[in-house]
Structures are given as C-alpha cells and as structure tokens.
Design a protein around this motif. Sequence first.
Motif, PDB file in Angstrom:
ATOM      1  N   THR A   1       1.058  -1.244  -0.261  1.00  0.00           N
ATOM      2  CA  THR A   1      -0.003   0.175   0.034  1.00  0.00           C
ATOM      3  C   THR A   1       0.880   1.263   0.101  1.00  0.00           C
ATOM      4  O   THR A   1       2.084   1.160   0.236  1.00  0.00           O
ATOM      5  N   GLU A   2       0.066   2.375  -0.207  1.00  0.00           N
ATOM      6  CA  GLU A   2       1.031   3.694  -0.095  1.00  0.00           C
ATOM      7  C   GLU A   2       1.648   3.769   1.076  1.00  0.00           C
ATOM      8  O   GLU A   2       2.947   4.212   1.455  1.00  0.00           O
ATOM      9  N   GLN A   3       0.929   3.546   2.303  1.00  0.00           N
ATOM     10  CA  GLN A   3       1.449   3.652   3.664  1.00  0.00           C
ATOM     11  C   GLN A   3       2.456   2.778   4.064  1.00  0.00           C
ATOM     12  O   GLN A   3       3.762   3.017   4.596  1.00  0.00           O
ATOM     13  N   THR A   4       2.409   1.297   3.700  1.00  0.00           N
ATOM     14  CA  THR A   4       3.420   0.300   4.014  1.00  0.00           C
ATOM     15  C   THR A   4       4.917   0.637   3.240  1.00  0.00           C
ATOM     16  O   THR A   4       5.700   0.450   3.576  1.00  0.00           O
ATOM     17  N   ALA A   5       4.663   0.831   1.939  1.00  0.00           N
ATOM     18  CA  ALA A   5       5.764   1.386   1.082  1.00  0.00           C
ATOM     19  C   ALA A   5       6.593   2.423   1.866  1.00  0.00           C
ATOM     20  O   ALA A   5       8.036   2.557   1.962  1.00  0.00           O
ATOM     21  N   LYS A   6       5.603   3.430   2.262  1.00  0.00           N
ATOM     22  CA  LYS A   6       6.449   4.697   3.006  1.00  0.00           C
ATOM     23  C   LYS A   6       7.054   4.414   4.117  1.00  0.00           C
ATOM     24  O   LYS A   6       8.321   4.855   4.311  1.00  0.00           O
TER      25      LYS A   6
END
Length: 403
Positions: free
Chosen positions: A379-384
């Motif tokens: 997801t966007e958050q897990t990648a960040k």
Amino acid sequence: MKYLVLLYDGMADYPMEELNGGTPMSVAKKPLMDKLAADSLVGTVSNVPPHMVPESDTANIAVMSYDPAVYSKGRSPLEAVSMGIDMAPDETAYRVNLVTLSEEEENYDDKIMLDHSSDEISTAEADVLIKAVEEAFGTDFRHFYTGVSYRHCLIWKNTPAEYNFMRPHDILGQCIKEHVPQGENGRPFYELMKASYELLSNHPVNLARAEKGLRKANSLWFWSPGKKPALPNFKEKWGLDASVISAVDLIKGIGICAGMKSIDVEGATGNIHTNFRGKGEAAIGAFKEGSDFVYIHVEAPDESGHRAELDNKILSIEKIEQDILTPVYEYLKASGEDFKILCLPDHPTPICKRTHTIDPVPFMIYSSKEKKNGVSCFTEQTAKDTGLYIEHGYNLLDHMIEK
C-alpha cells in the motif's frame, strides 16, 4: 534475466473516510501482489521533479529511466510519434481533447467543464468528429489527427507564440472563463476552441449520443504543446530488447522514441472496459518472441480517479492483478529463467482531487532469485514505512536491472 514493469497509472490515492481510512490500493483484493511484496524491495519514488507538472509523459519517461527535466518536451509530440506522424522541426504538436462543456450558457466563456473525456467517447465516434474538424479548420499549415477515444492531435507549422495551456482534467466542474487561452498569444487557439463548439454541438454524432443519454463531445481543448521528441535508445542504454504495451498513444510514443517495440492489443481502450486479459497475453507473447524487458501500462485506475469512480478504481486494480500480473507471473515462473517484476503507479490520481498530484508513489521490485524483507500488504503507507525513498524516478531501474 527477464524484466516486467507493470505500471498502474494513477493507482496511488489518499486515505478516504468511505474506506475507513483506507485507499483503493489498500482495499483492493490483490493477493499475488501482496504475496510478492513480502519478498520484494519496497519503498517510494518521486517520478516527477518538484518544478514540473505531474503528467503521465513526465512520470513515465522517468520510470523508463530518462530524466524528465532533460527529455520531457510535452505529451502531444510523443502521441504524434505513436500515430505515425513524422513531424518537421518547424512543427508543433498539441494535445486536443474532445471535452464536454455545459450548454445552458449563451457565452462560450461562461460554460462549465463537465467532462475532459466526453464520457470516454468511442474512437469510432471521435474519428468522425475530428474529420469534421479537419475539414472545417484544417489548412496547409494546420492539421488535426484522430487518436484514441477523447485524445487527439493538432500539428501546426510555424505555430503562433508559445502558450501555457490549462489542462482540462484540472478544471472539472469549473467555469472555463479564467482558463481559456488568453491574450495575443492565446487568441488563435481560443478562436478555434470557440468555433469548434459551434461546429460540434449539433453534429449528428453528438445528437445521437445525447439521445442515448451520453455527454456530447462539443468542444476542442488544446494543451501540452511540444516539438519533435528524441530519447536515447533503451537497448543501447541497458542491453535489453524491450517492448511496450499500452492503449494510449502517449506511452506508445515514449516507447517508440526509445527504440522499443510497441505492441497493440485489440480492445485496449484506456479505461475500465479495456482488454486486461489481452494485455497479459501480449506480454507473454513478447517474452516468448525474445523481449527481455516488457513495459505494460494500464490507464484504467487513472481514468477512474479523474471520473471520481471509487468502485471502478478498486475494480481496475483487481482486474490488473487477475488478468495481467497473475498470468504473466505464472508464465515467467514456469519458464525456468530468472525474472524481476516492478509494480508501481506513475503518479497519484486521488479520487478527491480528480487530477494528478506530485506525491511520491509506492513501488515494489520482486526478484525470483533474491528475496528481500518486504511488506505484508503493498500500500501507499506500508511502502512509505520502509523508509526507502528514491528521489529521482529515472534512477529506479538501477535498482532492478542487473548490469
């Protein structure tokens, strides 16, 4: 080693209340992508330099390993290349959208931009309209060419002075008065746009569309001009035979300029109704025929974002997983060769914005021979949260391609 880049155009988004703080990417059912992400190199990347507009030409040029600050010269000339238009040095290409403007207002300037895509008009209908435009407004130095759906091209020899046009998908729901071409430099384009409304509003194609409850493609809208493009040859740079698969002329044009083979897929539309399965089959065919590197671009998440269609954005992510990623992964796995898969969006197209943003996007690079400590769900958050950030998108392939 075989390489697959799967580009989910506009997939990244912002947390949404209706998804309990999730995003289309986080709630979409994508078990294979999440499984691969657990063993992948995962992080975020900025494909668009901070001083540039987050358009697909800029972002995809970066993903293909070229510095957009050097090589991004406007999207329309790249689309012209895909259409087979051989531009002369003194010619400028312009993207021409067939848009839907409101009809109630008497004055053109007072109209509202209802749809940048005219309900994603079919290419067959658009071709009739663009041919009518060419007959009415084409000259010895100015010609209109049909592209795909609402995306078309104007080639203008010894063009008027340069003008910084507004992008139609950035003003959805707004009055066009402050956004039409202004001043002496903008007047030739403004006059063409205004005249096109008079031509197209009551054209038989549009009257038939209205009877079916579809929006009329009742005006031209010009933007993203540029001169003849040139990119360094991809094979000379990386030593790989490369193919590109996309429904849209822009991505095809980038690939062609880079010396890649452009593969057409019947039924590929650039929206949620595209031939997802055909794109997966085309990628497998490209690998079988000797391609080392295949770049698959899928426009559907982006168009769903522009149209604020949450369900379709989620569905498009799931369809890419089911009909493209899964069969191509299974083929590569069974081939006996080592392979790598890069999955990412080019830029976000958040539902709440209905246009592109410049935020960094998530990426994952899976290798069949080297496992990484990735994330449990991509997801966007897990990648960040991994903390890995690549500042320049044109360096991303350095982390994928073995030299």
